[in-house]
Write a protein that holds these residues in place. Structure first.
Motif, PDB file in Angstrom:
ATOM      1  N   ALA B 247       0.831  -1.207   0.000  1.00  0.00           N
ATOM      2  CA  ALA B 247       0.000   0.000   0.000  1.00  0.00           C
ATOM      3  C   ALA B 247       0.865   1.257   0.000  1.00  0.00           C
ATOM      4  CB  ALA B 247      -0.918  -0.005   1.213  1.00  0.00           C
ATOM      5  N   GLN B 248       0.230   2.380  -0.235  1.00  0.00           N
ATOM      6  CA  GLN B 248       0.910   3.670  -0.267  1.00  0.00           C
ATOM      7  C   GLN B 248      -0.095   4.767   0.042  1.00  0.00           C
ATOM      8  OE1 GLN B 248       2.886   5.675  -3.944  1.00  0.00           O
ATOM      9  NE2 GLN B 248       4.187   3.953  -3.361  1.00  0.00           N
ATOM     10  N   LEU B 249       0.368   5.789   0.766  1.00  0.00           N
ATOM     11  CA  LEU B 249      -0.505   6.918   1.087  1.00  0.00           C
ATOM     12  C   LEU B 249       0.136   8.190   0.565  1.00  0.00           C
ATOM     13  CD1 LEU B 249      -1.136   5.958   4.828  1.00  0.00           C
ATOM     14  CD2 LEU B 249      -2.691   5.549   2.899  1.00  0.00           C
ATOM     15  N   LEU B 250      -0.674   9.051  -0.081  1.00  0.00           N
ATOM     16  CA  LEU B 250      -0.149  10.317  -0.583  1.00  0.00           C
ATOM     17  C   LEU B 250      -1.015  11.457  -0.070  1.00  0.00           C
ATOM     18  CD1 LEU B 250      -0.087   8.040  -3.093  1.00  0.00           C
ATOM     19  CD2 LEU B 250       1.249   9.869  -4.149  1.00  0.00           C
ATOM     20  N   ALA B 251      -0.362  12.496   0.442  1.00  0.00           N
ATOM     21  CA  ALA B 251      -1.104  13.640   0.951  1.00  0.00           C
ATOM     22  C   ALA B 251      -0.230  14.872   0.913  1.00  0.00           C
ATOM     23  CB  ALA B 251      -1.586  13.382   2.375  1.00  0.00           C
ATOM     24  N   VAL B 252      -0.894  16.019   0.908  1.00  0.00           N
ATOM     25  CA  VAL B 252      -0.151  17.270   1.020  1.00  0.00           C
ATOM     26  C   VAL B 252       0.091  17.564   2.500  1.00  0.00           C
ATOM     27  CG1 VAL B 252      -0.276  19.750   0.618  1.00  0.00           C
ATOM     28  CG2 VAL B 252      -1.040  18.164  -1.149  1.00  0.00           C
ATOM     29  N   ASP B 253      -0.881  17.244   3.313  1.00  0.00           N
ATOM     30  CA  ASP B 253      -0.791  17.492   4.758  1.00  0.00           C
ATOM     31  C   ASP B 253      -0.141  16.283   5.428  1.00  0.00           C
ATOM     32  OD1 ASP B 253      -1.246  17.670   7.462  1.00  0.00           O
ATOM     33  OD2 ASP B 253      -3.236  18.573   7.238  1.00  0.00           O
ATOM     34  N   GLN B 254       1.044  16.515   6.038  1.00  0.00           N
ATOM     35  CA  GLN B 254       1.759  15.360   6.597  1.00  0.00           C
ATOM     36  C   GLN B 254       1.091  14.824   7.863  1.00  0.00           C
ATOM     37  OE1 GLN B 254       5.742  16.288   7.798  1.00  0.00           O
ATOM     38  NE2 GLN B 254       5.234  18.329   8.524  1.00  0.00           N
ATOM     39  N   VAL B 255       0.293  15.654   8.545  1.00  0.00           N
ATOM     40  CA  VAL B 255      -0.423  15.147   9.725  1.00  0.00           C
ATOM     41  C   VAL B 255      -1.507  14.170   9.264  1.00  0.00           C
ATOM     42  CG1 VAL B 255      -1.702  15.763  11.800  1.00  0.00           C
ATOM     43  CG2 VAL B 255       0.070  17.299  10.925  1.00  0.00           C
ATOM     44  N   THR B 256      -2.157  14.512   8.171  1.00  0.00           N
ATOM     45  CA  THR B 256      -3.148  13.608   7.572  1.00  0.00           C
ATOM     46  C   THR B 256      -2.479  12.289   7.171  1.00  0.00           C
ATOM     47  OG1 THR B 256      -4.354  15.511   6.725  1.00  0.00           O
ATOM     48  CG2 THR B 256      -4.848  13.375   5.721  1.00  0.00           C
ATOM     49  N   ALA B 257      -1.346  12.416   6.521  1.00  0.00           N
ATOM     50  CA  ALA B 257      -0.622  11.213   6.096  1.00  0.00           C
ATOM     51  C   ALA B 257      -0.270  10.349   7.305  1.00  0.00           C
ATOM     52  CB  ALA B 257       0.645  11.606   5.339  1.00  0.00           C
ATOM     53  N   ASP B 258       0.207  10.980   8.375  1.00  0.00           N
ATOM     54  CA  ASP B 258       0.591  10.235   9.574  1.00  0.00           C
ATOM     55  C   ASP B 258      -0.628   9.578  10.226  1.00  0.00           C
ATOM     56  OD1 ASP B 258       3.246  10.663   9.306  1.00  0.00           O
ATOM     57  OD2 ASP B 258       3.479  12.027  11.009  1.00  0.00           O
ATOM     58  N   ALA B 259      -1.733  10.315  10.281  1.00  0.00           N
ATOM     59  CA  ALA B 259      -2.937   9.775  10.918  1.00  0.00           C
ATOM     60  C   ALA B 259      -3.434   8.554  10.140  1.00  0.00           C
ATOM     61  CB  ALA B 259      -4.014  10.849  10.991  1.00  0.00           C
ATOM     62  N   ALA B 260      -3.487   8.680   8.818  1.00  0.00           N
ATOM     63  CA  ALA B 260      -3.959   7.561   8.000  1.00  0.00           C
ATOM     64  C   ALA B 260      -3.013   6.372   8.115  1.00  0.00           C
ATOM     65  CB  ALA B 260      -4.086   8.006   6.546  1.00  0.00           C
ATOM     66  N   ALA B 261      -1.724   6.661   8.143  1.00  0.00           N
ATOM     67  CA  ALA B 261      -0.741   5.577   8.249  1.00  0.00           C
ATOM     68  C   ALA B 261      -0.869   4.867   9.595  1.00  0.00           C
ATOM     69  CB  ALA B 261       0.667   6.130   8.074  1.00  0.00           C
ATOM     70  N   ALA B 262      -1.162   5.637  10.639  1.00  0.00           N
ATOM     71  CA  ALA B 262      -1.337   5.033  11.967  1.00  0.00           C
ATOM     72  C   ALA B 262      -2.529   4.074  11.947  1.00  0.00           C
ATOM     73  CB  ALA B 262      -1.549   6.123  13.016  1.00  0.00           C
ATOM     74  N   ARG B 263      -3.605   4.460  11.284  1.00  0.00           N
ATOM     75  CA  ARG B 263      -4.772   3.573  11.163  1.00  0.00           C
ATOM     76  C   ARG B 263      -4.408   2.333  10.350  1.00  0.00           C
ATOM     77  NH1 ARG B 263      -9.831   5.149  11.574  1.00  0.00           N
ATOM     78  NH2 ARG B 263     -10.064   2.880  11.783  1.00  0.00           N
ATOM     79  N   LEU B 264      -3.677   2.554   9.283  1.00  0.00           N
ATOM     80  CA  LEU B 264      -3.250   1.439   8.434  1.00  0.00           C
ATOM     81  C   LEU B 264      -2.397   0.459   9.238  1.00  0.00           C
ATOM     82  CD1 LEU B 264      -3.479   0.698   5.413  1.00  0.00           C
ATOM     83  CD2 LEU B 264      -1.293   1.846   5.046  1.00  0.00           C
ATOM     84  N   PHE B 265      -1.584   1.002  10.113  1.00  0.00           N
ATOM     85  CA  PHE B 265      -0.706   0.179  10.945  1.00  0.00           C
ATOM     86  C   PHE B 265      -1.516  -0.711  11.885  1.00  0.00           C
ATOM     87  CE2 PHE B 265       1.954  -0.693  14.624  1.00  0.00           C
ATOM     88  CZ  PHE B 265       3.179  -0.984  14.061  1.00  0.00           C
ATOM     89  N   GLY B 266      -2.721  -0.205  12.233  1.00  0.00           N
ATOM     90  CA  GLY B 266      -3.557  -1.006  13.120  1.00  0.00           C
ATOM     91  C   GLY B 266      -3.976  -0.281  14.383  1.00  0.00           C
ATOM     92  N   LEU B 267      -3.564   0.981  14.528  1.00  0.00           N
ATOM     93  CA  LEU B 267      -4.009   1.738  15.698  1.00  0.00           C
ATOM     94  C   LEU B 267      -5.464   2.163  15.494  1.00  0.00           C
ATOM     95  CD1 LEU B 267      -1.027   4.079  16.659  1.00  0.00           C
ATOM     96  CD2 LEU B 267      -1.357   1.654  17.113  1.00  0.00           C
ATOM     97  N   GLU B 268      -6.249   2.058  16.558  1.00  0.00           N
ATOM     98  CA  GLU B 268      -7.646   2.479  16.484  1.00  0.00           C
ATOM     99  C   GLU B 268      -7.726   3.998  16.369  1.00  0.00           C
ATOM    100  OE1 GLU B 268     -10.557   0.842  16.214  1.00  0.00           O
ATOM    101  OE2 GLU B 268      -9.215  -0.876  15.872  1.00  0.00           O
ATOM    102  N   ASP B 269      -6.838   4.661  17.088  1.00  0.00           N
ATOM    103  CA  ASP B 269      -6.929   6.115  17.194  1.00  0.00           C
ATOM    104  C   ASP B 269      -5.530   6.719  16.988  1.00  0.00           C
ATOM    105  OD1 ASP B 269      -7.323   8.725  17.816  1.00  0.00           O
ATOM    106  OD2 ASP B 269      -8.173   8.359  19.807  1.00  0.00           O
ATOM    107  N   PRO B 270      -5.357   7.571  15.990  1.00  0.00           N
ATOM    108  CA  PRO B 270      -4.028   8.156  15.734  1.00  0.00           C
ATOM    109  C   PRO B 270      -3.480   8.945  16.920  1.00  0.00           C
ATOM    110  CG  PRO B 270      -5.523   8.601  13.909  1.00  0.00           C
ATOM    111  CD  PRO B 270      -6.349   7.993  14.998  1.00  0.00           C
TER     112      PRO B 270
END
Lengths: 524, 299
Positions: B247-270
């Motif tokens: 998978a891959q995530l692309l965003a302009v906002d790095q906080v958005t990218a981090d939050a989505a990646a945290a969910r992808l990793f398996g965290l319920e809440d970023p």
């Protein structure tokens, strides 16, 4: 017989060895590594020590040297030995600087008591467990310290300066080389040695090789029995004295028209300057027809022996003080090494006492270490281990993916380990000091130690308020020092590696399979 | 922040060339805040993802200089995924050069010995192959002190000159677990453009990471989630620590990218990751994925 071609070949071979050996020490990463075994093969002391450890074919170079010496004398001293050629370079440069002089070298006394005394002492001390005398006198190790400790920083500075110049034009050309300054005191010995060597060779030619060099003395003993020797044919000799005044070893006596072949370093100067083109190699039995002069051992003059005895005594003092009996780190047989704060020896050292008795501190591993974690020791190992490498975790840490030092150690003091074996050698064990840890003292996240740990011997366990605290699983720890290096706490770090006097085996990390496998849909 | 993103999107829409140029001007306003692509190789994922985000031309203009900042922190091979995937780095550089970038530079202030990292990671070779420039990041002289006016604990940092000089910064982290900060993704990857990381560790690491994020938002963040290290990060012990997410995530906002990646990793809440929560609170970017436009793509 025209043997003037000999010198041309000799000079080319010597310069090639000098250049390659120098590059080995100043730029191991990019150049040296590829040809290191070839250049190291013939180095006498490293090869001999290595052979005593491994009996390997790759360590038979010293036998080749012995055979060549038995055939043609100390050819080694003017071709393979980098310290010998370094002296020749100094002699040449000195000749360029000073006023031209007719008599370049004067005949020297044989100083036989001194050179054979030094040889006996070096061998004796080595056999009784102290390598210090050998370490301080071995020509290869001395050259290594000159090239690696003194020349390398200059080379790196010049290289990086050039790089920075290019970068000022926006070109990232050659990447900067790395060099970490060792403790200044460790540079004193190579610096003093180099100064002494420059002085001695500029004024007295190859005097070092015929007084203090144990390899020179040993090969000299053998070349007494060489099958071919450089000889002055008495019938052709015009007594022009050219050979004698060009002899770097000062070993040609015009009075008797004799070459003391035990001191001849086979530079072949005499062959090229002989007006009668007479001097050169000949079968040594042809000497028999001539009256034998008394062997050099009996030629000594009254003052010599006293001086030799003084020298020998001084060397003995240095040596005795460093015998393993007085080494606080020497392992007692049968005792399980306790955890204690001690020096951390490089992987492949095994038992530190064994390592200390074999390493001649040539510093090739120090030059080759991609992490600069290997640094010369002062008294960390005791006097006998002076200048031997140890791991300095304030500088860097031992890379889990690297096993280079053991692979290139020319003496076998560090045994070659393949990467898988090296990755479970335990050099020391990490100890976590909770009271110093930033997570405990400041209640903020860190985990730098865990971040760097390659085996997860250091891992983070729940602390409080969602924070995590390091914990050490000693069985997994290889003592690489990454945790100690990474720990940001100063002045005393919150995690330190305590060296083992005898290296042990760590557990190999076991990987349990993960429960999750693939991604079928995005969770957001 | 939102307004700036919108303006940027509008501006980019007007300036678009290439395939994305086919879009009508009005459509650019609905460019997604986050593109999530899965089920493909790293380079194919990027091709599709960047197209959905408006094409590389939205971020890189002709004649500009670009810094691509992957994670090259560790002396381990690509299959261990402790570093950004080299195929992805290569593809990004190729896109930038096609868009007319004058120069694309790649570096990292590595943790392990830098020459080994550059080589073993496969990234040095990938950069060469793509026509980019591999730059050193291992000497303090490359770093210059910058002020971070919005920082709470981190008021200044020494930043690599290339980042200071370049027109475009593309952050290409790899998603991994992290013993100290739970996860390392985009904001944490920027610790590799500064010199003195020890200070961060000593002065509230989460806060310092968020503080530095206030200094300069990268123009584009691409999170490599091809192989994801679920434990033993950030270095990992073996390939058994990885899950092949493709998978891959692309965003302009790095906080958005981090939050989505945290969910992808398996965290319920970023917000379980301190620096994501702090950065969101400080207004660096947005982690509320439920309120953002997300384009999900499966190849």
């Amino acid at each position: 017989m025209n043997q003037t071609w000999l010198k041309k070949i000799r000079v080319v071979v010597a310069l090639v060895f000098l250049a390659l050996t120098t590059l080995l020490f100043v730029d191991f990463e990019r150049l040296g590594e590829s040809y290191a075994p070839a250049v190291l093969y013939l180095q006498f002391v490293p090869s001999l020590l290595n052979f005593t450890q491994t009996l390997a074919l790759a360590a038979t170079g010293f036998i080749v040297v012995l055979v060549v010496t038995l055939l043609f004398g100390r050819v080694y001293c003017s071709t393979v030995c980098p310290l010998g050629t370094l002296q020749d370079v100094v002699i040449r440069l000195a000749d360029k600087i000073r006023k031209p002089r007719k008599v370049k070298f004067k005949p020297q006394k044989p100083y036989s008591w001194l050179r054979y005394g030094v040889l006996a002492l070096t061998v004796g001390l080595f056999l009784s467990g102290s390598v210090l005398a050998l370490s301080l006198l071995d020509p290869f190790s001395n050259f290594g310290r000159i090239a690696g400790d003194l020349l390398r920083p200059l080379f790196v500075a010049a290289h990086n300066g050039y790089g920075q110049l290019l970068e000022s034009f926006g070109i990232y050309g050659p990447f900067p080389l790395h060099w970490k300054a060792p403790p200044l005191a460790t540079l004193i010995f190579p610096a003093l040695f180099l100064l002494g060597l420059i002085g001695l060779s500029a004024f007295k030619g190859r005097m070092f090789c015929n007084t203090l060099c144990p390899v020179g003395a040993l090969l000299g003993l053998i070349s007494r029995f060489a099958i071919f020797k450089i000889q002055v044919p008495k019938d052709a000799c015009t007594l022009c004295a050219q050979c004698s005044i060009h002899c770097k070893a000062g070993c040609i006596r015009l009075k008797t028209q004799e070459v003391d072949f035990s001191r001849c370093v086979a530079c072949f100067n005499c062959i090229n300057v002989c007006e009668a083109h007479g001097i050169g190699y000949a079968r040594s039995r042809s000497v028999k027809s001539r009256p034998l002069s008394p062997p050099p051992l009996l030629q000594r003059e009254p003052g010599v022996s006293r001086r030799a005895v003084l020298h020998a005594g001084a060397t003995a003092l240095v040596g005795w003080a460093s015998l393993p009996g007085s080494n606080p780190l020497a392992a007692e047989p049968g005792r399980i090494a306790p955890l204690k704060t001690g020096p951390v020896a490089p992987p492949g050292a095994g038992d530190i006492a064994r390592f200390n008795a074999l390493c001649t501190a040539c510093h090739l591993c120090v030059s080759a270490c991609p992490q600069d974690v290997l640094q010369p020791a002062l008294l960390e190992y005791g006097l006998s281990g002076l200048l031997q490498p140890h791991l300095d975790f304030a500088t860097r840490y031992c890379s889990y993916e690297c096993h280079r030092c053991g692979q290139i150690c020319p003496t076998g003091a560090l045994q070659p380990l393949d990467l898988a074996a090296k990755q479970i050698v335990q050099l020391g064990v990490a100890r976590f000091i909770r009271e110093r840890c930033i997570v405990h003292t400041d209640h903020t996240a860190c985990g730098a130690c865990d971040e760097y740990c390659p085996t997860k011997a250091v891992h983070m366990v729940p602390y409080r308020d969602g924070l995590t605290l390091p914990e050490v699983r000693q069985g997994l720890c290889v003592g690489c020092g990454a945790c100690e290096y990474a720990c940001p706490v100063r002045p005393d770090r919150a995690i330190v590696v305590e060296g083992l006097t005898v290296h042990r085996q760590a557990r190999r990390p076991v990987a349990k399979p993960l429960e999750r496998e693939t991604l079928d849909a995005f969770p957001f | 922040m939102q307004r700036r993103t919108l303006l940027k999107a509008l501006g980019a829409g007007l300036a678009l060339g290439g395939p994305a140029g086919r879009l009508a001007v009005g459509e650019t306003a609905v460019l997604p805040d986050l593109v999530a692509v899965r089920n493909g190789e790293p380079d194919a994922l990027f091709d599709r993802g960047i197209e959905a985000l408006g094409g590389i031309g939205r971020f890189v203009k002709k004649g500009q200089t670009v810094v691509v900042k992957p994670n090259i922190g560790w002396n381990v091979p690509p299959e261990r995924a402790a570093n950004t995937n080299p195929h992805l780095v290569r593809r990004i550089i190729e896109h930038c050069l096609q868009a007319g970038a004058r120069e694309v530079s790649v570096f990292d202030h590595t943790a392990d010995a830098w020459r080994s990292c550059y080589r073993t990671s496969g990234i040095e070779q990938a950069v060469r192959d793509a026509g980019g420039r591999m730059a050193p990041g291992n000497r303090e002289s490359y770093f210059q002190t910058v002020a971070i006016p919005a920082g709470r604990r981190l008021r200044e940092a020494k930043e690599h000159e290339l980042v200071l000089q370049s027109d475009v910064l593309i952050n290409v982290p790899v998603l991994k677990s992290h013993g100290g900060t739970r996860l390392t993704i985009a904001m944490k990857n920027l610790m590799g453009v500064v010199w003195d990381r020890g200070y961060w560790h000593l002065n509230d690491l989460h806060q310092c990471i968020a503080d530095f994020a206030t200094y300069r938002q990268p123009d584009l963040t691409v999170v490599d989630a091809y192989n994801v290290m679920l434990r033993h990060g950030p270095r990992g012990v073996s390939a058994a620590d990885l899950v092949n997410m493709r998978a891959q995530l692309l965003a302009v906002d790095q906080v958005t990218a981090d939050a989505a990646a945290a969910r992808l990793f398996g965290l319920e809440d970023p917000t379980e990751v301190g620096y994501i929560r702090i950065a969101h609170e400080m207004g660096v970017g947005r982690m509320d994925l439920e309120n953002l436009r997300i384009q999900r793509i499966a190849l």
